[in-house]
Design a protein around this motif. Structure first.
Motif, PDB file in Angstrom:
ATOM      1  N   ILE A 181     -85.284  -9.540  45.865  1.00  0.00           N
ATOM      2  CA  ILE A 181     -84.505 -10.459  46.691  1.00  0.00           C
ATOM      3  C   ILE A 181     -83.033 -10.034  46.809  1.00  0.00           C
ATOM      4  O   ILE A 181     -82.292 -10.573  47.636  1.00  0.00           O
ATOM      5  N   ALA A 182     -82.620  -9.050  45.995  1.00  0.00           N
ATOM      6  CA  ALA A 182     -81.269  -8.513  46.114  1.00  0.00           C
ATOM      7  C   ALA A 182     -81.151  -7.507  47.254  1.00  0.00           C
ATOM      8  O   ALA A 182     -80.038  -7.151  47.668  1.00  0.00           O
ATOM      9  N   GLY A 183     -82.281  -7.046  47.782  1.00  0.00           N
ATOM     10  CA  GLY A 183     -82.285  -6.018  48.822  1.00  0.00           C
ATOM     11  C   GLY A 183     -81.482  -6.366  50.068  1.00  0.00           C
ATOM     12  O   GLY A 183     -80.672  -5.551  50.537  1.00  0.00           O
ATOM     13  N   PRO A 184     -81.665  -7.552  50.646  1.00  0.00           N
ATOM     14  CA  PRO A 184     -80.907  -7.884  51.861  1.00  0.00           C
ATOM     15  C   PRO A 184     -79.392  -7.852  51.673  1.00  0.00           C
ATOM     16  O   PRO A 184     -78.661  -7.387  52.551  1.00  0.00           O
ATOM     17  N   GLY A 185     -78.907  -8.337  50.552  1.00  0.00           N
ATOM     18  CA  GLY A 185     -77.468  -8.312  50.312  1.00  0.00           C
ATOM     19  C   GLY A 185     -76.937  -6.897  50.208  1.00  0.00           C
ATOM     20  O   GLY A 185     -75.841  -6.582  50.716  1.00  0.00           O
ATOM     21  N   ALA A 186     -77.689  -6.021  49.552  1.00  0.00           N
ATOM     22  CA  ALA A 186     -77.266  -4.630  49.427  1.00  0.00           C
ATOM     23  C   ALA A 186     -77.296  -3.919  50.776  1.00  0.00           C
ATOM     24  O   ALA A 186     -76.405  -3.121  51.096  1.00  0.00           O
ATOM     25  N   LEU A 187     -78.304  -4.221  51.589  1.00  0.00           N
ATOM     26  CA  LEU A 187     -78.366  -3.645  52.931  1.00  0.00           C
ATOM     27  C   LEU A 187     -77.193  -4.144  53.773  1.00  0.00           C
ATOM     28  O   LEU A 187     -76.601  -3.370  54.550  1.00  0.00           O
ATOM     29  N   SER A 188     -76.837  -5.408  53.622  1.00  0.00           N
ATOM     30  CA  SER A 188     -75.691  -5.956  54.343  1.00  0.00           C
ATOM     31  C   SER A 188     -74.419  -5.188  53.993  1.00  0.00           C
ATOM     32  O   SER A 188     -73.588  -4.902  54.870  1.00  0.00           O
ATOM     33  N   PHE A 189     -74.275  -4.813  52.727  1.00  0.00           N
ATOM     34  CA  PHE A 189     -73.113  -4.043  52.300  1.00  0.00           C
ATOM     35  C   PHE A 189     -73.138  -2.647  52.922  1.00  0.00           C
ATOM     36  O   PHE A 189     -72.101  -2.122  53.338  1.00  0.00           O
ATOM     37  N   VAL A 190     -74.312  -2.034  52.984  1.00  0.00           N
ATOM     38  CA  VAL A 190     -74.455  -0.716  53.623  1.00  0.00           C
ATOM     39  C   VAL A 190     -73.995  -0.783  55.071  1.00  0.00           C
ATOM     40  O   VAL A 190     -73.232   0.072  55.552  1.00  0.00           O
ATOM     41  N   ARG A 191     -74.452  -1.813  55.781  1.00  0.00           N
ATOM     42  CA  ARG A 191     -74.090  -1.953  57.190  1.00  0.00           C
ATOM     43  C   ARG A 191     -72.602  -2.224  57.360  1.00  0.00           C
ATOM     44  O   ARG A 191     -71.967  -1.716  58.289  1.00  0.00           O
ATOM     45  N   LEU A 192     -72.050  -3.022  56.463  1.00  0.00           N
ATOM     46  CA  LEU A 192     -70.620  -3.321  56.542  1.00  0.00           C
ATOM     47  C   LEU A 192     -69.793  -2.057  56.324  1.00  0.00           C
ATOM     48  O   LEU A 192     -68.803  -1.816  57.028  1.00  0.00           O
ATOM     49  N   ARG A 193     -70.195  -1.255  55.357  1.00  0.00           N
ATOM     50  CA  ARG A 193     -69.464  -0.023  55.054  1.00  0.00           C
ATOM     51  C   ARG A 193     -69.499   0.954  56.235  1.00  0.00           C
ATOM     52  O   ARG A 193     -68.575   1.756  56.399  1.00  0.00           O
ATOM     53  N   SER A 194     -70.542   0.885  57.036  1.00  0.00           N
ATOM     54  CA  SER A 194     -70.664   1.798  58.177  1.00  0.00           C
ATOM     55  C   SER A 194     -70.149   1.171  59.470  1.00  0.00           C
ATOM     56  O   SER A 194     -70.332   1.734  60.554  1.00  0.00           O
ATOM     57  N   GLY A 195     -69.513  -0.001  59.370  1.00  0.00           N
ATOM     58  CA  GLY A 195     -68.950  -0.645  60.545  1.00  0.00           C
ATOM     59  C   GLY A 195     -69.970  -1.311  61.437  1.00  0.00           C
ATOM     60  O   GLY A 195     -69.719  -1.506  62.637  1.00  0.00           O
ATOM     61  N   ARG A 196     -71.120  -1.704  60.878  1.00  0.00           N
ATOM     62  CA  ARG A 196     -72.174  -2.334  61.668  1.00  0.00           C
ATOM     63  C   ARG A 196     -72.627  -3.651  61.023  1.00  0.00           C
ATOM     64  O   ARG A 196     -73.797  -3.818  60.675  1.00  0.00           O
ATOM     65  N   PRO A 197     -71.731  -4.612  60.856  1.00  0.00           N
ATOM     66  CA  PRO A 197     -72.142  -5.871  60.231  1.00  0.00           C
ATOM     67  C   PRO A 197     -73.213  -6.572  61.054  1.00  0.00           C
ATOM     68  O   PRO A 197     -73.217  -6.483  62.292  1.00  0.00           O
ATOM     69  N   ALA A 198     -74.125  -7.244  60.371  1.00  0.00           N
ATOM     70  CA  ALA A 198     -75.259  -7.882  61.042  1.00  0.00           C
ATOM     71  C   ALA A 198     -75.704  -9.077  60.217  1.00  0.00           C
ATOM     72  O   ALA A 198     -75.336  -9.211  59.039  1.00  0.00           O
ATOM     73  N   PRO A 199     -76.505  -9.962  60.796  1.00  0.00           N
ATOM     74  CA  PRO A 199     -77.077 -11.047  59.995  1.00  0.00           C
ATOM     75  C   PRO A 199     -77.862 -10.484  58.811  1.00  0.00           C
ATOM     76  O   PRO A 199     -78.376  -9.356  58.852  1.00  0.00           O
ATOM     77  N   LEU A 200     -77.961 -11.265  57.764  1.00  0.00           N
ATOM     78  CA  LEU A 200     -78.658 -10.831  56.560  1.00  0.00           C
ATOM     79  C   LEU A 200     -80.134 -10.611  56.859  1.00  0.00           C
ATOM     80  O   LEU A 200     -80.804 -11.474  57.438  1.00  0.00           O
ATOM     81  N   ALA A 201     -80.649  -9.449  56.471  1.00  0.00           N
ATOM     82  CA  ALA A 201     -82.050  -9.120  56.709  1.00  0.00           C
ATOM     83  C   ALA A 201     -82.958  -9.959  55.813  1.00  0.00           C
ATOM     84  O   ALA A 201     -82.522 -10.535  54.815  1.00  0.00           O
ATOM     85  N   THR A 202     -84.224 -10.022  56.172  1.00  0.00           N
ATOM     86  CA  THR A 202     -85.210 -10.616  55.275  1.00  0.00           C
ATOM     87  C   THR A 202     -85.507  -9.630  54.154  1.00  0.00           C
ATOM     88  O   THR A 202     -85.125  -8.450  54.215  1.00  0.00           O
ATOM     89  N   ASN A 203     -86.215 -10.093  53.132  1.00  0.00           N
ATOM     90  CA  ASN A 203     -86.583  -9.206  52.029  1.00  0.00           C
ATOM     91  C   ASN A 203     -87.392  -8.017  52.525  1.00  0.00           C
ATOM     92  O   ASN A 203     -87.153  -6.869  52.119  1.00  0.00           O
ATOM     93  N   GLN A 204     -88.356  -8.282  53.408  1.00  0.00           N
ATOM     94  CA  GLN A 204     -89.213  -7.203  53.893  1.00  0.00           C
ATOM     95  C   GLN A 204     -88.440  -6.247  54.793  1.00  0.00           C
ATOM     96  O   GLN A 204     -88.627  -5.027  54.726  1.00  0.00           O
ATOM     97  N   GLU A 205     -87.546  -6.789  55.627  1.00  0.00           N
ATOM     98  CA  GLU A 205     -86.735  -5.924  56.497  1.00  0.00           C
ATOM     99  C   GLU A 205     -85.853  -4.997  55.668  1.00  0.00           C
ATOM    100  O   GLU A 205     -85.685  -3.822  56.011  1.00  0.00           O
ATOM    101  N   ALA A 206     -85.321  -5.512  54.578  1.00  0.00           N
ATOM    102  CA  ALA A 206     -84.488  -4.672  53.712  1.00  0.00           C
ATOM    103  C   ALA A 206     -85.317  -3.582  53.052  1.00  0.00           C
ATOM    104  O   ALA A 206     -84.859  -2.448  52.887  1.00  0.00           O
TER     105      ALA A 206
END
Length: 347
Positions: A237-262
């Protein structure tokens, strides 16, 4: 001795929007979470200020603070924080004076010195083409507190006589030193600047000068914490938050993904490194794992208060995480917690 059982526990929330929800749902979940942690015995509930972020509905902390304060009775509610360079100090004083008058003794004003957003958004907030600088922060802060104390020439109704508890927020040594010199409580953002935590807290305590507000330093440490029944579930369940950080670092912020999407996201090699680094800087795991890591964090930092932020996609998982945290900190019983989660999710 358990420091986790002795220090106050508090919450930082961002009103997170996911790919499966919308802003209205996120704001409702924020209200429900505040009511939930109040029953668990948490001390504060702070709302962050973020702009131009598709995954964050907490763009107007003052409005959201009033909403949450109306929905609770004992919880202290505040900003974590108001980014002062984005706002005229007079407006902030009027907003938080109003909140304090409506909810006496329950409002906190956490103040940050950075814009907390990209340059284009910062310019839109300020409505100016001048240079974006935080160099005038001490003057802005002095003006703000002056409205509450009655030392400014303008009258900021109803700020005077309705001063909230003021905290200085930071993720660097500069803010730590300012908080120390002014004798203010200091809230450090360990959740995104863990490498600076110990040096900044040392500077804060070294530079602290007693004030009318504080006789001794008061350090609040905010950590990213995710608790689940097992280590494996917590990492999932920590996956979506970590993916959100990846996207933020690359300048592509987005809504938080689901667990499966992450889990299904096609990470590049660099993105995977950023993902794993983000996971490593958080406290993630079963109650036993989290308890040990938080005890170590509190021992190392000598924090007077622990604030927790929990970025997960499912509302039920967030409620469950706080239940488990409350249990290991001696704030609730397992039977109480499971029943509360069941009831709130059904509602």
């Amino acid at each position: 001795m358990s420091r986790l059982r002795d220090v106050p526990l508090s919450v930082l929330d961002l009103a997170t929007v996911t790919t499966a929800t919308d802003a209205r749902t996120a704001l409702r979940h924020t209200r429900e979470l505040a009511q939930h942690v109040e029953r668990l015995g948490f001390t504060r509930f702070w709302l962050a200020e973020h702009h131009n972020m598709p995954g964050v509905a907490s763009s107007s902390p003052a409005i959201l603070i009033g909403h949450v304060a109306d929905a609770t009775t004992t919880l202290r509610v505040g900003s974590g924080g108001v980014m002062l360079p984005n706002h005229p100090p007079l407006v902030v004083a009027e907003q938080f004076g109003t909140l304090s008058a409506l909810h006496p003794g329950r409002i906190d004003l956490g103040i940050g010195r950075a814009p907390g957003t990209d340059e284009r958004t910062a310019r839109a907030l300020r409505r100016t083409t001048g240079p974006l600088s935080v160099d005038d922060f001490p003057q802005q802060l002095s003006e703000l507190t002056g409205y509450f104390d009655g030392t400014e020439q303008l009258t900021a109704m109803p700020a005077q006589g309705n001063k909230p508890d003021v905290f200085l927020l930071g993720s660097s040594g500069y803010s730590a030193q300012v908080a120390g010199v002014l004798g203010l409580p200091f809230a450090f953002a360990h959740h995104f600047s863990s490498q600076n935590t110990l040096p900044a807290l040392a500077l804060y305590r070294q530079r602290f000068r007693p004030s009318e507000r504080l006789a001794e330093p008061y350090a609040l440490v905010c950590a990213s914490v995710i608790v689940a029944d097992t280590d494996e579930r917590a990492r999932w369940i920590a996956g979506p938050g970590a993916l959100s950080f990846v996207r933020l670092r690359s300048g592509r912020p987005a809504p938080l993904a689901t667990n499966q999407e992450a889990a299904d996201y096609p990470y590049s090699e660099v993105e995977r490194l950023v993902f794993e680094d983000r996971i490593a800087t958080q406290v993630i795991g079963s109650p036993k794992t989290v308890e040990a890591e938080l005890e170590r964090l509190l021992e190392d930092t000598r924090a007077d208060e622990l604030m927790v932020t929990t970025m997960v996609a499912e509302h039920a998982d967030r409620l469950r995480s706080y239940d488990l945290l409350a249990e290991i900190a001696g704030r609730s019983t397992p039977s109480d917690s499971s029943e509360r989660v069941k009831t709130e999710v059904e509602v």
